[in-house]
Write an enzyme that holds these catalytic residues in place. Structure first.
Site, mmCIF file in Angstrom:
data_model
loop_
_atom_site.group_PDB
_atom_site.id
_atom_site.type_symbol
_atom_site.label_atom_id
_atom_site.label_comp_id
_atom_site.label_asym_id
_atom_site.label_seq_id
_atom_site.Cartn_x
_atom_site.Cartn_y
_atom_site.Cartn_z
ATOM 1 N N CYS A 32 -1.208 -11.475 4.210
ATOM 2 C CA CYS A 32 -0.716 -9.992 4.394
ATOM 3 C C CYS A 32 -0.613 -9.756 5.914
ATOM 4 O O CYS A 32 -1.303 -9.720 6.742
ATOM 5 C CB CYS A 32 -1.592 -9.022 3.919
ATOM 6 S SG CYS A 32 -1.685 -7.424 4.276
ATOM 7 N N CYS A 35 -2.239 -6.827 7.558
ATOM 8 C CA CYS A 35 -3.474 -6.977 7.233
ATOM 9 C C CYS A 35 -3.749 -7.653 8.776
ATOM 10 O O CYS A 35 -4.779 -7.292 9.386
ATOM 11 C CB CYS A 35 -3.867 -7.886 6.411
ATOM 12 S SG CYS A 35 -3.839 -7.067 4.511
#
Length: 144
Positions: A32, A35
Protein backbone atom coordinates in the site's frame (compact mmCIF):
# COMPACT_ATOMS: atom_id res chain seq x y z
CA UNK A 1 8.91 0.77 26.61
CA UNK A 2 11.26 1.73 23.82
CA UNK A 3 10.28 4.25 21.20
CA UNK A 4 8.93 2.99 17.93
CA UNK A 5 5.97 0.83 17.12
CA UNK A 6 4.79 -2.56 18.31
CA UNK A 7 3.61 -5.19 15.83
CA UNK A 8 0.14 -6.39 16.82
CA UNK A 9 -1.02 -9.91 16.06
CA UNK A 10 -4.10 -11.88 17.02
CA UNK A 11 -1.92 -13.49 19.70
CA UNK A 12 -0.86 -10.28 21.50
CA UNK A 13 -3.72 -7.93 20.58
CA UNK A 14 -5.92 -8.43 23.66
CA UNK A 15 -2.95 -8.25 26.01
CA UNK A 16 -1.68 -4.97 24.49
CA UNK A 17 -5.09 -3.28 24.30
CA UNK A 18 -6.27 -4.37 27.76
CA UNK A 19 -2.87 -3.72 29.35
CA UNK A 20 -2.52 -0.12 28.14
CA UNK A 21 -4.80 2.88 28.58
CA UNK A 22 -4.03 4.53 25.23
CA UNK A 23 -3.18 2.54 22.10
CA UNK A 24 -2.87 3.85 18.55
CA UNK A 25 -3.21 1.21 15.83
CA UNK A 26 -2.10 1.64 12.22
CA UNK A 27 -3.72 -0.95 9.94
CA UNK A 28 -1.43 -1.21 6.90
CA UNK A 29 0.05 -3.48 4.20
CA UNK A 30 3.44 -3.50 2.54
CA UNK A 31 1.97 -3.13 -0.98
CA UNK A 32 0.00 0.00 0.00
CA UNK A 33 1.64 3.24 -1.21
CA UNK A 34 -0.26 5.56 1.18
CA UNK A 35 0.63 3.18 4.04
CA UNK A 36 4.33 3.49 3.19
CA UNK A 37 4.09 7.29 3.03
CA UNK A 38 2.24 7.43 6.39
CA UNK A 39 4.77 5.16 8.16
CA UNK A 40 7.47 7.83 8.82
CA UNK A 41 4.82 10.29 10.08
CA UNK A 42 3.49 7.62 12.45
CA UNK A 43 6.99 6.62 13.61
CA UNK A 44 7.89 10.27 14.31
CA UNK A 45 4.69 10.69 16.36
CA UNK A 46 5.62 7.53 18.32
CA UNK A 47 8.93 9.14 19.24
CA UNK A 48 7.21 12.40 20.26
CA UNK A 49 4.70 10.55 22.49
CA UNK A 50 6.67 7.84 24.34
CA UNK A 51 3.90 7.59 26.96
CA UNK A 52 1.47 6.18 24.36
CA UNK A 53 1.53 2.77 22.71
CA UNK A 54 1.92 3.01 18.94
CA UNK A 55 1.20 -0.26 17.18
CA UNK A 56 0.78 -1.61 13.68
CA UNK A 57 -1.35 -4.39 12.22
CA UNK A 58 -0.17 -5.88 8.92
CA UNK A 59 -3.55 -6.56 7.32
CA UNK A 60 -2.04 -9.20 5.02
CA UNK A 61 -0.51 -11.23 7.86
CA UNK A 62 -3.34 -10.51 10.34
CA UNK A 63 -6.46 -10.86 8.19
CA UNK A 64 -8.56 -12.00 11.18
CA UNK A 65 -7.80 -8.76 13.07
CA UNK A 66 -8.53 -6.63 10.02
CA UNK A 67 -11.83 -8.47 9.52
CA UNK A 68 -12.75 -8.18 13.21
CA UNK A 69 -12.46 -4.38 12.97
CA UNK A 70 -14.12 -4.29 9.53
CA UNK A 71 -11.14 -2.54 7.97
CA UNK A 72 -12.24 -1.63 4.44
CA UNK A 73 -9.34 0.55 3.31
CA UNK A 74 -5.79 1.14 4.44
CA UNK A 75 -4.11 2.83 6.02
CA UNK A 76 -6.68 3.08 8.81
CA UNK A 77 -5.75 4.73 12.09
CA UNK A 78 -7.59 3.58 15.19
CA UNK A 79 -7.24 4.86 18.75
CA UNK A 80 -8.30 2.74 21.70
CA UNK A 81 -8.55 4.29 25.17
CA UNK A 82 -9.55 2.21 28.17
CA UNK A 83 -10.48 -0.67 25.83
CA UNK A 84 -12.90 1.58 23.89
CA UNK A 85 -12.40 2.55 20.24
CA UNK A 86 -12.62 6.35 20.28
CA UNK A 87 -11.31 7.06 16.77
CA UNK A 88 -11.13 5.12 13.53
CA UNK A 89 -10.49 6.72 10.18
CA UNK A 90 -9.03 5.50 6.90
CA UNK A 91 -6.43 7.55 5.07
CA UNK A 92 -2.89 8.71 5.61
CA UNK A 93 -2.90 11.72 7.93
CA UNK A 94 -0.41 14.56 7.57
CA UNK A 95 1.72 15.20 10.66
CA UNK A 96 -0.33 18.18 11.90
CA UNK A 97 -3.60 16.26 11.57
CA UNK A 98 -2.17 13.26 13.42
CA UNK A 99 -0.97 15.51 16.25
CA UNK A 100 -4.42 17.14 16.39
CA UNK A 101 -6.16 13.74 16.62
CA UNK A 102 -3.78 12.62 19.39
CA UNK A 103 -4.41 15.86 21.29
CA UNK A 104 -8.18 15.48 20.99
CA UNK A 105 -7.98 11.82 22.06
CA UNK A 106 -5.90 12.79 25.11
CA UNK A 107 -8.44 15.46 26.06
CA UNK A 108 -11.48 13.17 25.96
CA UNK A 109 -13.36 12.59 29.19
CA UNK A 110 -13.48 8.79 29.18
CA UNK A 111 -16.26 8.70 31.79
CA UNK A 112 -18.42 10.68 29.36
CA UNK A 113 -17.41 8.39 26.47
CA UNK A 114 -18.44 5.33 28.51
CA UNK A 115 -21.81 6.95 29.32
CA UNK A 116 -22.40 7.62 25.62
CA UNK A 117 -21.47 4.04 24.67
CA UNK A 118 -23.82 2.65 27.34
CA UNK A 119 -26.64 4.93 26.14
CA UNK A 120 -26.10 3.87 22.51
CA UNK A 121 -26.06 0.20 23.47
CA UNK A 122 -29.25 0.61 25.53
CA UNK A 123 -30.98 2.42 22.65
CA UNK A 124 -29.90 -0.26 20.19
CA UNK A 125 -31.22 -3.05 22.41
CA UNK A 126 -34.64 -1.39 22.61
CA UNK A 127 -34.89 -1.60 18.78
CA UNK A 128 -37.65 0.98 18.21
CA UNK A 129 -40.26 0.20 15.59
CA UNK A 130 -40.23 -3.56 16.08
CA UNK A 131 -43.74 -4.16 17.35
CA UNK A 132 -43.16 -7.88 17.88
CA UNK A 133 -42.15 -8.86 21.38
CA UNK A 134 -39.90 -11.90 21.41
CA UNK A 135 -39.29 -13.45 24.80
CA UNK A 136 -36.68 -15.87 23.52
CA UNK A 137 -33.80 -13.46 23.91
CA UNK A 138 -32.35 -14.75 20.65
CA UNK A 139 -30.82 -11.98 18.58
CA UNK A 140 -29.19 -13.81 15.69
CA UNK A 141 -27.83 -11.46 13.09
CA UNK A 142 -27.41 -8.48 15.39
CA UNK A 143 -23.66 -8.21 14.84
CA UNK A 144 -22.37 -4.72 15.54
Amino acid sequence: MSTGTLELTKDNFDEVVSGNDFVLIDFWASWCGPCRSFAPVYEAAAERHPDLVFSKVDTEAQQELAAAFEIQSIPTLMIVRDRTVIFSQPGALPEAALEDVIGQARALDMDEVRRQVEAEEAAASESPGSGAESGSGSSAGSAA
